[in-house]
Design an enzyme around this catalytic site. Structure first.
Site, PDB file in Angstrom:
ATOM      1  N   LYS A  59      16.685  -4.473  42.793  1.00 16.92           N
ATOM      2  CA  LYS A  59      17.280  -5.641  41.879  1.00 16.92           C
ATOM      3  C   LYS A  59      18.763  -5.301  42.476  1.00 16.92           C
ATOM      4  CE  LYS A  59      18.401  -8.432  37.799  1.00 16.92           C
ATOM      5  NZ  LYS A  59      17.834  -8.890  36.416  1.00 16.92           N
ATOM      6  N   SER A 134      16.265 -13.184  35.025  1.00 17.71           N
ATOM      7  CA  SER A 134      17.301 -13.199  36.674  1.00 17.71           C
ATOM      8  C   SER A 134      16.113 -12.961  37.299  1.00 17.71           C
ATOM      9  CB  SER A 134      18.236 -13.123  35.988  1.00 17.71           C
ATOM     10  OG  SER A 134      18.621 -11.721  35.327  1.00 17.71           O
ATOM     11  N   SER A 158      15.364 -10.556  31.124  1.00 17.20           N
ATOM     12  CA  SER A 158      15.190 -10.437  32.368  1.00 17.20           C
ATOM     13  C   SER A 158      13.927 -10.095  32.969  1.00 17.20           C
ATOM     14  CB  SER A 158      16.426 -10.295  32.674  1.00 17.20           C
ATOM     15  OG  SER A 158      17.385 -11.667  32.825  1.00 17.20           O
TER      16      SER A 158
HETATM   17  N1  GLN Z   1      18.121 -15.359  31.124  1.00 18.14           N
HETATM   18  C1  GLN Z   1      19.144 -14.923  30.356  1.00 18.14           C
HETATM   19  C2  GLN Z   1      20.092 -15.213  30.343  1.00 18.14           C
HETATM   20  O1  GLN Z   1      20.202 -16.076  31.174  1.00 18.14           O
HETATM   21  C3  GLN Z   1      18.066 -13.089  30.469  1.00 18.14           C
HETATM   22  C4  GLN Z   1      19.542 -12.847  32.039  1.00 18.14           C
HETATM   23  C5  GLN Z   1      19.189 -11.882  31.970  1.00 18.14           C
HETATM   24  O2  GLN Z   1      18.435 -10.475  31.292  1.00 18.14           O
HETATM   25  N2  GLN Z   1      19.680 -10.559  32.563  1.00 18.14           N
HETATM   26  O3  GLN Z   1      21.393 -15.131  30.243  1.00 18.14           O
END
Ligand code: GLN
Length: 473
Positions: A59, A134, A158
């Site tokens: 990532k 994400s 994410s």
């Molecule tokens: N979707 C969640 C957020 O936007 C989690 C994001 C993540 O785990 N990086 O904060």
């Protein structure tokens, strides 16, 4: 297969599919080829690491020395870190080959991949839909079998949510179980480095390499690497808690039906299902968005046009330069998080927002600790919905935040959790994957993975590959 052949096979898959997927932000063809040749020479002398010759994706918020590590943000567009993350170093030392960097929501802010500054990733099961986020590119790349595994990060879901929406296995370790040295910080009290792969067995092998204490990360627990549990052909001694609050209003009926069918499969394997209650779950999402945004606003203050990355001159004053750099460098969702986080931390609002959220967080954690006296793991849906269409929630931040309702409680509590494919449901004539979440007690990472592995050797839902990537219906 030689390491070089594995790299060439991955590159051929990327060549064939990446144009449609938008999963990758960087491919290091030359670096991967020369590392593969080196590994093949070592193998000829009998030297083989535990992950010998496996190409992997990273990532874009994990540092890869000398390669673009952009967090899908314009502010880091030209950033090339001078070092690699500990997890990447450990994988390389074990014989794995970093091949590509994956697309993501900017800095990890999002649940659909659409907050990337460099275009959205598409779901390999249906290119008109989101892969989740994400870690969007990591999930899509593994689902399409571009690479055998990918690293992601999970702050509030994410790794797990995109794993569910793309039909792959995703694992978020306990807070502190895997080093975060070289992970670009989003929310320091929540961030974890996770893994996505077709199966839990593969994730176990990878976790055994990347986990364990790290002198560079003081928040990493003083523990050795994860030791996988012995394989089991039944779950007769396992008690699985089923939290009522995770099957409430807002859960898609098809997701519910598939997860309930999966619970039956666990029962057939001998597990005892125990209804449990986690009454503070309903406060978790609000608490998460306050705590995570507060920490993000603090962590992102380093992108000021001086210390890292891009600079915009603005009106020529220092204040003007900082404002222009951040206005140009950050996308809409990132600006929203910075504003929200700054607000909840400001004098006069701190007690009403941040402190209350911190208290709610403790109550959420206490709920979990109480039920782990009664059960070994919890089973629940990962995502309340199937993969939705790109664009469907882009103008509605709250609808997007609701995607995380079932993953953030675990993050607030620092628990290990996996998402495992548990079957398919149809939407508009397309079959889409459903993910089941398995949540463990603090530091029970090996237990969660062993139960996931037992489920996968009995059911095989995880073996199905998207038609686009050569799978059959
Ligand atoms: N979707 C969640 C957020 O936007 C989690 C994001 C993540 O785990 N990086 O904060």
């Amino acid at each position: 297969m030689s390491a070089r052949a594995a790299v060439e096979a991955a590159l051929a898959r990327i060549e064939a599919l990446e144009g449609e997927l938008g999963a990758l932000l960087d491919v290091d063809e030359d670096g991967a080829r020369s590392r593969a040749d080196e590994l093949d020479r070592e193998a000829a002398q009998g030297l083989r690491g535990p992950l010998h010759g496996l190409p992997f994706a990273v990532k874009s918020n994990l540092c890869l020395r000398g390669r673009p590590t952009t967090c899908a943000s314009r502010v880091l567009e030209h950033y090339r870190p001078p070092y690699s993350a500990t997890v990447v170093e450990r994988l390389i030392a074990a014989g794995a080959i970093p091949l590509c960097a994956t697309n993501m929501d900017e800095f990890g802010f999002g649940s659909s991949g659409e907050s990337s500054s460099f275009g959205s990733t598409r779901n390999p099961w249906d290119l008109t839909r989101t892969p989740g986020g994400s870690s969007s590119g990591s999930a899509a790349a593994v689902a399409a079998r571009l690479v055998p595994f990918a690293l992601g990060s999970d702050t509030g879901g994410s790794v797990r949510q995109p794993a569910a929406l793309c039909g792959v296995t995703g694992f978020k370790p306990s807070y502190g179980r895997v080093s975060r040295f070289g992970l670009v910080a989003f929310a320091s009290s929540l961030d974890t480095v996770g893994v996505l792969a077709p199966s839990a067995a593969e994730i176990e092998r990878i976790l055994a390499v990347i986990s364990g204490s790290d002198a560079h990360d003081a928040t990493c627990a003083t523990l050795g690497p994860l030791e996988p549990e012995a394989p089991r052909d039944n779950l007769r001694d396992v008690r699985i808690g089923v939290p009522r609050e995770y099957f409430a209003e807002g859960l898609d009926a098809r997701v519910r039906a598939r997860v309930e069918a999966a619970l039956d499969e666990f029962r057939q394997l001998g597990a005892t299902l125990v209804p449990v209650e986690l009454p503070h779950t309903r406060h978790a999402l609000a608490a998460y968005y306050v705590v995570a945004s507060a920490e993000a606003s603090s962590n992102l203050s380093r992108y000021d046009g001086v210390r890292y990355g891009a600079r915009e001159p603005g009106d020529g004053t220092l204040q003007g330069m900082i404002a222009a750099t951040r206005t140009h460098g950050f996308g809409a969702e990132t600006l929203r998080r910075v504003l929200l986080g700054t607000h909840v931390l400001s004098a006069g609002h701190y007690d009403a927002w941040f402190l209350r959220a911190a208290r709610a967080r403790r109550l959420v954690r206490d709920d979990f600790l109480r039920v782990f006296g009664l059960v070994d793991v919890l089973a629940a849906p990962t995502s309340p919905e199937l993969a939705f269409r790109l664009g469907a929630k882009q103008d509605d931040a709250l609808a997007m935040y609701l995607c995380d309702a079932l993953t953030v409680p675990t993050s607030l509590a620092g628990l290990p959790a996996a998402s495992v494919p548990c079957g398919f449901a149809e939407d508009d004539g397309v079959e889409l994957p459903v993910g089941l979440q398995l949540i463990g007690a603090p530091l029970a990472d090996a237990r969660v993975l062993a139960i996931a592995r037992a489920y996968q050797s009995a059911t095989r839902h995880h073996e199905r590959v998207p038609p686009l990537a050569g799978g059959t219906r």
